[in-house]
Write a protein that holds these residues in place. Structure first.
Motif, mmCIF file in Angstrom:
data_model
loop_
_atom_site.group_PDB
_atom_site.id
_atom_site.type_symbol
_atom_site.label_atom_id
_atom_site.label_comp_id
_atom_site.label_asym_id
_atom_site.label_seq_id
_atom_site.Cartn_x
_atom_site.Cartn_y
_atom_site.Cartn_z
ATOM 1 N N ARG A 84 -7.920 -3.822 -0.161
ATOM 2 C CA ARG A 84 -6.815 -3.168 0.552
ATOM 3 C C ARG A 84 -6.971 -1.654 0.451
ATOM 4 O O ARG A 84 -7.461 -1.131 -0.564
ATOM 5 C CB ARG A 84 -5.465 -3.577 -0.054
ATOM 6 C CG ARG A 84 -5.220 -5.077 -0.074
ATOM 7 C CD ARG A 84 -4.878 -5.624 1.300
ATOM 8 N NE ARG A 84 -4.882 -7.097 1.281
ATOM 9 C CZ ARG A 84 -4.351 -7.845 2.239
ATOM 10 N NH1 ARG A 84 -3.770 -7.267 3.282
ATOM 11 N NH2 ARG A 84 -4.412 -9.164 2.164
ATOM 12 N N GLN A 114 -2.207 1.521 0.680
ATOM 13 C CA GLN A 114 -0.999 0.777 0.316
ATOM 14 C C GLN A 114 0.024 1.759 -0.258
ATOM 15 O O GLN A 114 -0.150 2.280 -1.367
ATOM 16 C CB GLN A 114 -1.329 -0.325 -0.684
ATOM 17 C CG GLN A 114 -2.338 -1.346 -0.156
ATOM 18 C CD GLN A 114 -1.813 -2.089 1.054
ATOM 19 O OE1 GLN A 114 -0.814 -2.820 0.987
ATOM 20 N NE2 GLN A 114 -2.491 -1.910 2.188
ATOM 21 N N TYR A 166 -0.122 -10.614 -1.133
ATOM 22 C CA TYR A 166 -1.432 -10.542 -0.506
ATOM 23 C C TYR A 166 -2.096 -11.922 -0.557
ATOM 24 O O TYR A 166 -2.287 -12.485 -1.639
ATOM 25 C CB TYR A 166 -2.305 -9.502 -1.203
ATOM 26 C CG TYR A 166 -1.680 -8.125 -1.211
ATOM 27 C CD1 TYR A 166 -1.810 -7.281 -0.125
ATOM 28 C CD2 TYR A 166 -0.934 -7.687 -2.309
ATOM 29 C CE1 TYR A 166 -1.220 -6.016 -0.117
ATOM 30 C CE2 TYR A 166 -0.338 -6.437 -2.316
ATOM 31 C CZ TYR A 166 -0.482 -5.604 -1.219
ATOM 32 O OH TYR A 166 0.108 -4.368 -1.218
#
Length: 735
Positions: free
Chosen positions: A606, A609, A620
């Motif tokens: 990711r 964020q 997730y």
């Protein structure tokens, strides 16, 4: 922002530095002095990312191409660690870089390092040194017993620079090696020196191709790579086609998927698939010297193989090889001594040395009886009616092996022979038992014999078990109905999709179970277990002061588990939200011991964020969950604070997929009498499942006519019960 020509002693934000000594960088000539490679001729590497910087101590006329496109390298002769080239705005993909340098001894080219994206990485290329498997890969040494070397030319070369200290080579072009594996990718690691042949041939699932074996002098060189295979079982054969009387084809190691496994060409994983010459893997561990240990994990890879010399306290795998199948009994012999420094008396105290042997539960089923005992070895040199001579010395096992082959039976390592205890008594010496071959001797003669006192304990004497698998008569049944043999198959209820929290409520880094770990922590009040305590307690976990936006945090389960979702909870105070991770990788490993070592597979990644509210969960989903023992969150940036990173809670969830119900039903097996094997594998072992069960039926009361009209008041009600369908009507209730 750094400019061309200035000193750049450390990478700037958004960059990472890779030193000139990285094994993934290839040099035409390896001229090394201090922290530079000078006048290398050519420098090659590949990287994944969008940008590149070259760092030099000196440069006069070097040139560079990225993906075949030329870029300028600025001359620099007076600045150490100078930024001499910058390439930006490349597409996010793999890029191939080649640098041409000056040659000779004038030191005009002094290559120091490269900088690439902080989230990028170097890509290993064919011909590069690869001293350890990369993330997502696992390595098997050439000595692994699952690799079958075919031909008489194979020999062992030892060198501390080889993987695990040895490699195998041959100068015979018809020699080959075979193995199989489950996975999607394969790498071959070889030794490159002046004696290496230029090419060799590899067959993958029967499809042949020639690969270049020699690239540059060096140890542990990546010479072949194949990716993109289907996730299935693949057969591999390497033929030493390029070998000559002076040049060899060699194997140092094999890399495959970190979640994969290699198999011997004759290996099976199920008892029912065993035939003469086939083998099945087993684990053995003894924690106390001189004491028989525990057999387990039949048909599975539990650990590395036990060394040929074994030990007094072994903990590893070996093969049982099928040598006989007679009168409903399978007979298997271990491919090596699984334990050394154990006396015959210690084995006999458990009944292992006797003819009847020791019954053990090694298969965990009710269909077979298993017994461990010693092989017979013959009372004298002329007594050939024994298992050692019959199976190990004289048998080809139906053409699957060469008689007495040490590569199969492992009775010798280097120049030392290892004797296996047998149940046979030396003729004329009642207090001594036969060992085959004679231990401690030299030469590869499996017919040799020795004898020793039953209480003797030597490192050359060992325990090589015989496994007997008996298939007793079984009570299995089918139901013959309307000309078909059938079995009743019990159904199953619907299983709803669900996630379950897999990480326990931790009260320390090791209690109640598993291990919580991190790269660093601020102090004892912010240890890694705080993210698994299921409490919103201030800052929770905090990384070490000065760690900035990089670190990792994770949990090691007692055994492997499939994690399909993870949840990160933000801090309880808004002044800590900028310390939360911003960019990260969620990774799994099956061989890490501390969160730092081992091979790691990226399961999810990711970026960007952002955390704006306190005590907020972000969920997730892992698109391709796999089974791992250890998981970690490895972040490469947080939301702005340079000193340390905070995380309130990290939760990992296992997944149960939706499974529809399956109704119970009759399964047709055949229209002719099934075979014995079919009875054993498919037959009903418990006929009580056919017992009639009390059932309540409700019938509407009507006139029992075709129309089924319900009668009015004052009428007599009647209903027929079909006794061909319903048995033993025990009660009748009319309402």
């Amino acid at each position: 922002m750094a400019t061309i020509g200035q000193a750049l002693t450390a990478p700037e934000a958004g960059w990472q530095r890779i030193e000139d000594t990285d094994s993934r960088i290839q040099y035409g000539t390896s001229n090394v002095s201090g922290d530079v490679h000078y006048n290398a001729g050519t420098i090659k590497f590949s990287f994944y990312g969008t940008k590149l910087r070259l760092i030099y101590d000196n440069n006069s006329a070097d040139t560079i191409k990225v993906d075949g496109v030329s870029y300028a390298i600025t001359p620099s002769t007076s600045v150490k660690k100078a930024l001499v080239c910058e390439v930006l705005n490349l597409p996010l993909q793999e890029h191939v870089v080649e640098i041409k340098t000056t040659t000779g001894l004038d030191w005009l080219s002094q290559f120091n390092a490269i900088d690439i994206d902080s989230t990028g990485y170097l890509v290993i290329s064919i011909g590069a040194l690869l001293p350890a498997p990369e993330s997502g890969w696992k390595r098997y040494d050439n000595s692994n017993s699952a690799i079958q070397f075919i031909g008489s030319g194979w020999a062992i070369d030892t060198n501390s620079g080889y993987y695990q200290g040895s490699a195998k080579f041959t100068k015979t072009p018809t020699d080959s090696l075979k193995f199989s594996f489950i996975g999607t990718k394969l790498r071959i690691i070889s030794i490159n020196d002046v004696w290496s042949a230029l090419t060799a041939t590899i067959k993958i699932d029967g499809v042949a191709q020639v690969y270049t074996q020699y690239h540059n002098n060096g140890n542990q060189v990546l010479v072949f790579e194949k990716t993109g295979l289907s996730q299935s079982h693949h057969t591999i054969e390497i033929i030493a086609s390029g070998a000559t009387s002076t040049l060899n084809v060699n194997l140092d190691a094999i890399d495959i998927d970190s979640t994969g496994r290699i198999y011997h060409p004759d290996e099976v994983t199920k008892i029912e698939d065993l035939t003469i010459g086939k083998r099945i893997r087993c684990h053995y561990q003894s924690t106390i010297s001189g004491t028989v240990g525990i057999f387990s994990d039949m048909g599975r890879e539990a650990s590395d193989f036990i060394p040929v010399a074994s030990s007094a306290t072994p903990n590893g795998d070996f093969y049982f090889i099928m040598v006989e199948d007679w009168n409903r009994q399978k007979r298997l012999i271990a491919d090596r001594n699984i334990q050394s420094s154990i006396s015959w008396d210690a084995l006999n105290s458990l009944g292992i040395a006797s003819g009847s042997g020791l019954p053990i539960d090694i298969l965990n089923d009710n269909d077979n009886l298993t017994t461990i005992r010693l092989p017979t070895g013959g009372a004298s040199a002329t007594d050939k009616d024994n298992e050692w001579d019959k199976y190990i010395v004289d048998s080809t096992l139906n053409g699957t092996i060469t008689r007495g082959d040490n590569n199969v039976w492992n009775y010798m390592s280097g120049s030392t022979r290892f004797g296996s205890w047998t149940s046979s008594t030396e003729s004329g010496k009642s207090g001594e038992k036969i060992l085959r071959p004679n231990p401690g001797g030299s030469g590869t003669d499996p017919t040799a014999r020795g004898n020793s006192l039953t209480n003797s304990v030597y490192p050359y004497n060992g325990f090589r078990p015989v496994l007997l698998i008996d298939s007793p008569l079984l009570n299995k049944s089918f139901i013959l109905f309307n000309g078909e043999y059938k079995k009743w198959v019990e159904g199953r209820p619907t299983i709803e999709e669900s996630f379950s929290l897999a990480t326990p409520k931790m009260t320390s880094n090791i209690t109640p179970s598993g291990i919580a770990f991190s790269e660093s922590y601020f102090n004892v009040n912010f240890e890694p277990w705080k993210v698994f305590n299921q409490i919103d307690d201030g800052e929770g976990y905090a990384s070490g002061n000065g760690s900035g936006g990089k670190g990792f945090l994770g949990y090691q389960f007692p055994s492997a588990v499939v994690i399909a979702k993870y949840v990160i909870r933000s801090m309880t105070g808004s002044n800590h939200l900028d310390k939360m991770p911003k960019d990260w990788y969620f990774e799994g490993s099956n061989d890490s011991t501390n969160g730092t070592d081992g091979t790691w597979v990226v399961l999810d990644s990711r970026t960007s964020q952002i955390w704006t509210t306190i005590t907020t969960d972000k969920e997730y989903i892992i698109s391709n969950p796999q089974s791992f023992k250890t998981y970690r969150l490895r972040w490469t940036a947080n939301n702005g604070v340079a000193t340390y990173t905070d995380i309130n809670e990290l939760m990992m969830y296992s997944y149960t997929p939706y499974t529809p119900s399956i109704p119970s039903s009759w399964k047709s097996i055949s229209t002719t009498l099934p075979s014995v094997d079919t009875f054993k594998s498919e037959g009903i072992s418990d006929l009580s499942i056919l017992d009639r069960k009390p059932t309540t039926f409700t019938f509407p009361m009507d006139n029992d006519g075709v129309s089924g009209t319900v009668l009015g008041r004052g009428k007599v009600f009647k209903e027929k019960v079909d006794l061909k369908r319903f048995f033993d009507v025990n009660s009748l209730s009319v309402k």
